[in-house]
Design a protein around this motif. Structure first.
Motif, PDB file in Angstrom:
ATOM      1  N   PRO A   1      -0.170   9.696  21.928  1.00 57.09           N
ATOM      2  CA  PRO A   1       0.786   8.803  21.251  1.00 57.09           C
ATOM      3  C   PRO A   1       2.195   9.003  21.820  1.00 57.09           C
ATOM      4  CG  PRO A   1       0.323  10.709  19.883  1.00 57.09           C
ATOM      5  CD  PRO A   1      -0.577  10.828  21.083  1.00 57.09           C
ATOM      6  N   LYS A   2       3.071   8.019  21.576  1.00 58.34           N
ATOM      7  CA  LYS A   2       4.453   8.146  22.067  1.00 58.34           C
ATOM      8  C   LYS A   2       5.371   8.774  21.027  1.00 58.34           C
ATOM      9  CE  LYS A   2       4.342   4.554  25.535  1.00 58.34           C
ATOM     10  NZ  LYS A   2       4.340   3.102  25.673  1.00 58.34           N
ATOM     11  N   SER A   3       4.948   8.749  19.767  1.00 55.12           N
ATOM     12  CA  SER A   3       5.728   9.416  18.712  1.00 55.12           C
ATOM     13  C   SER A   3       4.763  10.063  17.728  1.00 55.12           C
ATOM     14  CB  SER A   3       6.589   8.458  17.897  1.00 55.12           C
ATOM     15  OG  SER A   3       6.883   7.291  18.571  1.00 55.12           O
ATOM     16  N   VAL A   4       5.250  11.083  17.057  1.00 57.22           N
ATOM     17  CA  VAL A   4       4.489  11.697  15.959  1.00 57.22           C
ATOM     18  C   VAL A   4       5.393  11.713  14.731  1.00 57.22           C
ATOM     19  CG1 VAL A   4       3.386  13.799  15.097  1.00 57.22           C
ATOM     20  CG2 VAL A   4       3.085  13.149  17.485  1.00 57.22           C
ATOM     21  N   MET A   5       4.808  11.323  13.586  1.00 56.12           N
ATOM     22  CA  MET A   5       5.574  11.335  12.332  1.00 56.12           C
ATOM     23  C   MET A   5       4.790  12.078  11.256  1.00 56.12           C
ATOM     24  SD  MET A   5       6.532   7.383  11.766  1.00 56.12           S
ATOM     25  CE  MET A   5       5.740   6.501  13.068  1.00 56.12           C
ATOM     26  N   ILE A   6       5.501  12.729  10.353  1.00 51.98           N
ATOM     27  CA  ILE A   6       4.842  13.226   9.153  1.00 51.98           C
ATOM     28  C   ILE A   6       5.429  12.472   7.970  1.00 51.98           C
ATOM     29  CG2 ILE A   6       4.208  15.503  10.037  1.00 51.98           C
ATOM     30  CD1 ILE A   6       6.675  16.679   8.718  1.00 51.98           C
ATOM     31  N   ALA A   7       4.683  12.359   6.892  1.00 49.48           N
ATOM     32  CA  ALA A   7       5.181  11.645   5.704  1.00 49.48           C
ATOM     33  C   ALA A   7       4.414  12.088   4.472  1.00 49.48           C
ATOM     34  CB  ALA A   7       5.033  10.137   5.899  1.00 49.48           C
ATOM     35  N   GLY A   8       5.013  11.884   3.300  1.00 51.66           N
ATOM     36  CA  GLY A   8       4.387  12.291   2.038  1.00 51.66           C
ATOM     37  C   GLY A   8       5.061  13.561   1.527  1.00 51.66           C
TER      38      GLY A   8
ATOM     39  N   ILE B   1       8.958   1.741  -0.308  1.00 51.07           N
ATOM     40  CA  ILE B   1       8.127   0.588  -0.685  1.00 51.07           C
ATOM     41  C   ILE B   1       8.871  -0.707  -0.313  1.00 51.07           C
ATOM     42  CG2 ILE B   1       7.010  -0.613  -2.655  1.00 51.07           C
ATOM     43  CD1 ILE B   1       5.787   2.191  -1.833  1.00 51.07           C
ATOM     44  N   ALA B   2      10.195  -0.697  -0.543  1.00 54.88           N
ATOM     45  CA  ALA B   2      11.002  -1.864  -0.177  1.00 54.88           C
ATOM     46  C   ALA B   2      10.995  -2.057   1.341  1.00 54.88           C
ATOM     47  CB  ALA B   2      12.423  -1.687  -0.701  1.00 54.88           C
ATOM     48  N   ALA B   3      11.074  -0.951   2.102  1.00 54.39           N
ATOM     49  CA  ALA B   3      11.060  -1.044   3.574  1.00 54.39           C
ATOM     50  C   ALA B   3       9.720  -1.616   4.049  1.00 54.39           C
ATOM     51  CB  ALA B   3      11.310   0.325   4.192  1.00 54.39           C
ATOM     52  N   ALA B   4       8.640  -1.139   3.453  1.00 54.02           N
ATOM     53  CA  ALA B   4       7.314  -1.677   3.804  1.00 54.02           C
ATOM     54  C   ALA B   4       7.249  -3.158   3.443  1.00 54.02           C
ATOM     55  CB  ALA B   4       6.215  -0.900   3.084  1.00 54.02           C
ATOM     56  N   GLY B   5       7.923  -3.531   2.346  1.00 56.59           N
ATOM     57  CA  GLY B   5       7.973  -4.936   1.929  1.00 56.59           C
ATOM     58  C   GLY B   5       8.628  -5.809   2.982  1.00 56.59           C
ATOM     59  N   TYR B   6       9.654  -5.250   3.623  1.00 53.07           N
ATOM     60  CA  TYR B   6      10.342  -6.015   4.677  1.00 53.07           C
ATOM     61  C   TYR B   6       9.394  -6.312   5.830  1.00 53.07           C
ATOM     62  CZ  TYR B   6      13.769  -7.213   8.289  1.00 53.07           C
ATOM     63  OH  TYR B   6      14.473  -7.853   9.277  1.00 53.07           O
ATOM     64  N   PHE B   7       8.713  -5.260   6.318  1.00 50.43           N
ATOM     65  CA  PHE B   7       7.786  -5.472   7.438  1.00 50.43           C
ATOM     66  C   PHE B   7       6.677  -6.446   7.050  1.00 50.43           C
ATOM     67  CE2 PHE B   7       9.657  -1.360   8.700  1.00 50.43           C
ATOM     68  CZ  PHE B   7      10.132  -1.748   9.942  1.00 50.43           C
ATOM     69  N   SER B   8       6.237  -6.323   5.817  1.00 52.76           N
ATOM     70  CA  SER B   8       5.181  -7.205   5.327  1.00 52.76           C
ATOM     71  C   SER B   8       5.669  -8.660   5.310  1.00 52.76           C
ATOM     72  CB  SER B   8       4.779  -6.750   3.928  1.00 52.76           C
ATOM     73  OG  SER B   8       3.643  -7.419   3.510  1.00 52.76           O
ATOM     74  N   ALA B   9       6.896  -8.851   4.816  1.00 54.29           N
ATOM     75  CA  ALA B   9       7.438 -10.209   4.687  1.00 54.29           C
ATOM     76  C   ALA B   9       7.677 -10.881   6.039  1.00 54.29           C
ATOM     77  CB  ALA B   9       8.747 -10.169   3.898  1.00 54.29           C
ATOM     78  N   ILE B  10       8.007 -10.051   7.054  1.00 55.53           N
ATOM     79  CA  ILE B  10       8.275 -10.668   8.356  1.00 55.53           C
ATOM     80  C   ILE B  10       7.027 -10.631   9.239  1.00 55.53           C
ATOM     81  CG2 ILE B  10      10.759 -10.261   8.259  1.00 55.53           C
ATOM     82  CD1 ILE B  10      10.376  -7.893  10.155  1.00 55.53           C
ATOM     83  N   GLY B  11       5.898 -10.323   8.619  1.00 53.00           N
ATOM     84  CA  GLY B  11       4.631 -10.449   9.340  1.00 53.00           C
ATOM     85  C   GLY B  11       4.185  -9.219  10.081  1.00 53.00           C
ATOM     86  N   GLY B  12       4.693  -8.052   9.685  1.00 52.42           N
ATOM     87  CA  GLY B  12       4.304  -6.840  10.405  1.00 52.42           C
ATOM     88  C   GLY B  12       3.544  -5.847   9.566  1.00 52.42           C
ATOM     89  N   SER B  13       2.772  -6.329   8.608  1.00 55.52           N
ATOM     90  CA  SER B  13       2.055  -5.379   7.778  1.00 55.52           C
ATOM     91  C   SER B  13       0.701  -5.917   7.369  1.00 55.52           C
ATOM     92  CB  SER B  13       2.856  -5.082   6.524  1.00 55.52           C
ATOM     93  OG  SER B  13       2.021  -4.501   5.567  1.00 55.52           O
TER      94      SER B  13
ATOM     95  N   ASN C   1       0.863  -1.175   0.000  1.00 57.07           N
ATOM     96  CA  ASN C   1       0.000   0.000   0.000  1.00 57.07           C
ATOM     97  C   ASN C   1       0.912   1.241   0.000  1.00 57.07           C
ATOM     98  OD1 ASN C   1      -1.477   2.274   1.173  1.00 57.07           O
ATOM     99  ND2 ASN C   1      -3.136   0.798   1.475  1.00 57.07           N
ATOM    100  N   HIS C   2       0.677   2.125  -0.947  1.00 60.56           N
ATOM    101  CA  HIS C   2       1.529   3.310  -1.112  1.00 60.56           C
ATOM    102  C   HIS C   2       1.595   4.152   0.176  1.00 60.56           C
ATOM    103  CE1 HIS C   2       3.400   6.576  -3.386  1.00 60.56           C
ATOM    104  NE2 HIS C   2       2.559   7.405  -2.790  1.00 60.56           N
ATOM    105  N   ILE C   3       0.466   4.267   0.856  1.00 58.21           N
ATOM    106  CA  ILE C   3       0.428   5.066   2.096  1.00 58.21           C
ATOM    107  C   ILE C   3       1.316   4.417   3.153  1.00 58.21           C
ATOM    108  CG2 ILE C   3      -1.075   5.958   3.946  1.00 58.21           C
ATOM    109  CD1 ILE C   3      -1.631   7.181   1.201  1.00 58.21           C
ATOM    110  N   GLU C   4       1.273   3.095   3.212  1.00 59.01           N
ATOM    111  CA  GLU C   4       2.121   2.394   4.174  1.00 59.01           C
ATOM    112  C   GLU C   4       3.602   2.626   3.827  1.00 59.01           C
ATOM    113  OE1 GLU C   4       1.748  -1.868   4.534  1.00 59.01           O
ATOM    114  OE2 GLU C   4       2.075  -1.693   6.686  1.00 59.01           O
ATOM    115  N   GLY C   5       3.892   2.679   2.527  1.00 60.35           N
ATOM    116  CA  GLY C   5       5.252   3.005   2.101  1.00 60.35           C
ATOM    117  C   GLY C   5       5.674   4.358   2.666  1.00 60.35           C
ATOM    118  N   HIS C   6       4.810   5.366   2.504  1.00 61.34           N
ATOM    119  CA  HIS C   6       5.146   6.702   3.038  1.00 61.34           C
ATOM    120  C   HIS C   6       5.401   6.632   4.547  1.00 61.34           C
ATOM    121  CE1 HIS C   6       5.063   9.496  -0.242  1.00 61.34           C
ATOM    122  NE2 HIS C   6       3.871   9.110  -0.658  1.00 61.34           N
TER     123      HIS C   6
END
Ligand code: KG4
Ligand code: ZN
Length: 401
Positions: free
Chosen positions: A317-324, A362-374, A117-122
């Motif tokens: 929340p314990k952290s705040v992030m911006i992305a996009g 997108i590759a980073a999101a792929g890692y989390f997805s592959a190890i069961g975190g997405s 998911n593109h948003i998850e990539g961001h």
């Protein structure tokens, strides 16, 4: 794990190779190559993205872009463990090019593939951090492989970045959950509560235009070109309040509403009226443009910060992030960071080169997805995707997080 990321959801043809390790406990990424072909020159004259032209340009550039990413990474295709490709949301004609190219590669190489998911990539662009050593060595190597550059932010132009074996940029995370993410791009404005890897809850979103769209459309009204965000920011920086002989004030839509939603289309209309008004008063472009740009930028920033702080107060929340793409905005980064500081929570913004669309995220999101975190790949994100996963991969223009 070596991951090839591919991104074609909008107007950037992007490919990257990353090395990912550490699992969910200590995720750690080294970006080995990050290549992007920007279509800005194609869409500029239309003042926005033309889907069919975007698709054609992706078709033309996808093979050389992926090839360049592999060459620059010094990684052989045999060593790639996973292909991660954006499967939505986005423009369908654009998505189809990346998805089908990635599927063909997965079939040819007999490698597993994951749809992202593109948003998850961001979101995961925030995990791609520079290490101190690489930051100090000032690495900004340009592409030597004939891959064109693209504008990414205010005064910054960077599209193909190469890090050799000695020059890897190391990134690591100290992001604590629950985290609040403000997604601000050309197509999305969302406040997302992330309880853990892969666990997202959208608690606010735009009811009409996205923040980036507002920058783009107002830049068009002001004759500032495309993409509008960086152009507005540069123009706004020219503004000197001292000599102003006319009044400028734009609305901050929904700033006081009880919910966490946004609305930016009224702001665009207000800019149009203001611009017409000032033009009728015979004010020169040179005088009014920086003033309007500064005010519209501030209006967008005020609303984004106010809504983010409202969630911070109510959800702790314990952290705040911006992305996009809009997260490249310097003034927003500075002001958001200052306003969040009193709450004693960490604030994260992606490295500038990872704010706009790129394939490393997108590759980073792929890692989390592959190890069961997405959650983003739906059925296709099961642990340890199989080499025949290409068979089930589909683009989905309206994919939800
Ligand atoms: O994330 P992105 O590259 O593409 C989408 O997924 O939509 O975001 C592109 C958006 C554009 O609307 C562009 O004007 C905006 O990000 N943008 C900025 C800046 N750099 C890019 N907006 C404000 N300030 C910037 N410096
Ligand atoms: Zn994007």
């Amino acid at each position: 794990m070596y991951i090839l990321g591919i991104e074609t959801s909008c107007d950037d043809t992007a490919a990257a190779v990353i090395k990912a390790e550490g699992g969910l406990k200590r995720p750690h990424f080294s970006v080995l190559s990050n290549v992007s072909y920007s279509q800005v020159a194609i869409h500029k004259k239309f003042g926005g993205i033309v889907p069919n032209l975007a698709s054609r340009a992706h078709l033309e550039k996808i093979a050389p872009t992926v090839k360049a990413a592999l060459l620059m990474s010094d990684i052989n295709s045999d060593d790639i463990d996973l292909i991660a490709v954006t499967r939505g949301p986005g423009l369908l004609p654009s998505l189809l090019v990346g998805v089908n190219f990635a599927r063909a590669l997965a079939y040819k190489w007999q490698k597993p593939i994951i749809g992202i998911n593109h948003i998850e990539g961001h979101i995961y662009s925030n995990w791609l951090k520079e290490s101190r050593s690489s930051f100090q060595s000032g690495l900004r190597a340009r592409s030597g492989h004939g891959v064109p550059r693209s504008g990414t932010s205010e005064g910054e132009s960077l599209s193909a970045t190469r890090w050799g074996a000695r020059e890897k940029r190391e990134r690591m995370s100290k992001i604590l959950f629950p985290a609040l993410i403000l997604i601000i791009s050309g197509g999305h404005t969302e406040l997302i509560l992330m309880k853990d890897y892969g666990k997202y809850k959208i608690i606010g979103e735009t009811l009409d235009d996205a923040a980036g769209e507002c920058f783009d459309k107002t830049a068009r009204i002001l004759g500032l070109g495309f993409p509008g965000g960086p152009a507005i920011a540069v123009e706004a920086a020219e503004f000197k309040i001292k000599n102003l002989k006319f009044k400028i004030s734009l609305p901050r839509p929904m700033i006081n509403s009880e919910d966490y939603n946004f609305s930016f289309s009224g702001l665009k209309t207000a800019v149009l009226y203001l611009h017409n008004d000032l033009t009728a008063q015979n004010l020169s472009r040179e005088v009014m443009r920086p003033a309007i740009a500064a005010e519209v930028q501030q209006a967008i920033i005020d609303v984004l910060i106010s809504k983010t702080l409202k969630v911070v107060k109510n959800y702790n929340p314990k952290s705040v992030m911006i992305a996009g793409g809009v997260s490249a905005n310097k003034k927003l980064r500075e002001e958001m960071s200052k306003k969040i500081a009193p709450y004693k929570i960490s604030f994260f913004a992606p490295e500038l080169s990872y704010t706009t669309d790129n394939a490393s995220m997108i590759a980073a999101a792929g890692y989390f997805s592959a190890i069961g975190g997405s959650a983003s790949g739906g059925n296709y994100s099961a642990k340890k995707p199989k080499p025949d996963s290409w068979k089930k991969m589909e683009a989905n223009a309206n994919l939800k997080l």
